[in-house]
Design an enzyme around this catalytic site. Structure first.
Site: not given
Length: 385
Positions: A180, A182-184
């Site tokens: 997603h 917002i993930k790293n």
């Protein structure tokens, strides 16, 4: 007050990655193809996993795992309530019963002790969650699962680049990752299942694409085989080459991203040291086992009595000062549907509920600057004053 607005997260996408996606768009093959296969192979190599399957979302991956493991009516699945509600929804949609284990107050993760207290004759699966970039104590949980003969699937949505006792999360057992925005690392939307269970991986490959006996991309034919047959009813969760190409560029920069996150997280600890109203989660060196934190999120808890306001009011006042925050998570059993359908849970998860009322995520992403962090701290101090 700072301008412009500082979001709590923002993807870091390079011009080279944009150009690579444009090349795929021009190639004539934009759905699941060789780029998706390459992404699977490189992600598995990064995690030192036996195999990996790329999917359109981590939620889709969890759905397929529940199906492949035969989870259904009469079964119980132990998981924390302190997680994104998609897992709980999928357990309910499978006809099974979610059973919530409480979390450690300062890590927000379940322990072998809290899980074992929830095991019954109906328990078929344990889904613990690596939280905010920290790693669960997997040895203890795996021993517990083996003791009772129960399957275990790690929710590793927060754990891309996390290490446990010197090994990447995803090396052993079965894990689900999220890409997603917002993930790293991100693929726009997407997910990955890693597993050392080759039969399970083969089953997931069938289920992800209509139950066909070959993958959506047949390596020998360089395309989809028209003779492929349905071996069982399946779904449509394949990852496109458009998304996989972005993922390949992001994966190559994972160490760079996580190093930047780590520097910012360490600086947050220094800057927040004198603010008694806010308490961060446990630091990596405080867990009692070796772990490399990926710093997916920087979470603090607000002492609402000292602050003289609720967590929601605190977040709203920061937003007025152009500082974005996140909420990870409002406990699943406090959501309306679960309050009404599982009324007996309230009051049984003290650490989960205490945190659910107080947690918030401060801005943290690789392109964030120290000046941005200073603005966050200035706003926090002004709001608390």
């Amino acid at each position: 007050m700072r301008t412009p607005f500082l979001p709590f997260s923002r993807p870091t996408i390079s011009e080279d990655e944009i150009a690579a996606v444009a090349d795929v768009l021009r190639s004539g093959w934009i759905t699941t193809g060789k780029k998706s296969v390459e992404f699977e192979e490189k992600f598995a190599a990064r995690c030192r996993a036996e195999a990996a399957v790329a999917l359109s979302s981590a939620t889709g991956g969890m759905h397929l795992l529940l199906k492949a493991l035969g989870i259904g009516p009469g079964d119980e699945v132990i998981t924390p309530s302190m997680t994104w509600v998609s897992t709980i929804n999928l357990i309910k949609l499978a006809g099974a019963t979610p059973v919530f284990a409480d979390v450690d107050r300062d890590s927000l993760m379940v322990t072998a002790e809290t899980v074992e207290s929830k095991i019954s004759a109906c328990t078929r699966l344990i889904i613990p969650v690596h939280f905010a970039g920290a790693a669960l104590d997997l040895d203890a949980l795996n021993l517990l699962a083996q003791k009772y003969g129960i399957a275990l699937v790690e929710d590793a949505a927060h754990a891309i680049g996390t290490e446990y006792r010197g090994e990447p999360v995803g090396t052993c057992g079965t894990s689900v990752f999220s890409f997603h925005p917002i993930k790293n690392i991100t693929t726009g939307e997407g997910g990955m299942i890693c597993s050392d269970n080759v039969e399970l991986i083969a089953h997931i490959r069938r289920l992800k694409f209509h139950g066909l006996g070959v993958d959506a991309w047949d390596r020998s034919q360089q395309g989809r085989s028209p003779q492929a047959e349905v071996l069982e009813p399946g779904y449509k969760y394949n990852l496109t080459d458009i998304c996989a190409t972005l993922g390949l560029g992001q994966l190559a920069r994972l160490d760079e991203f996580n190093a930047a996150r780590t520097c910012l997280a360490e600086r947050y600890h220094e800057l927040l040291a004198g603010i008694d109203e806010l308490s961060p989660l446990r630091r990596p060196e405080e867990f009692g086992y070796a772990m490399r934190h990926a710093w997916h999120l920087f979470i603090v808890r607000l002492d609402t009595d000292r602050a003289g306001m609720s967590r929601d009011d605190f977040m709203a006042r920061l937003k007025e000062k152009n500082i974005g925050t996140g909420l990870h998570f409002r406990a699943a059993h406090t959501q309306r549907y679960y309050r009404e359908s599982m009324p007996g849970v309230a009051g049984t998860l003290p650490n989960t509920e205490w945190n659910s009322d107080r947690i918030l995520s401060l801005p943290l992403f690789p392109d964030m600057t120290e000046d941005d962090q200073d603005d966050v701290l200035t706003a926090i101090k002004e709001v608390l004053k």
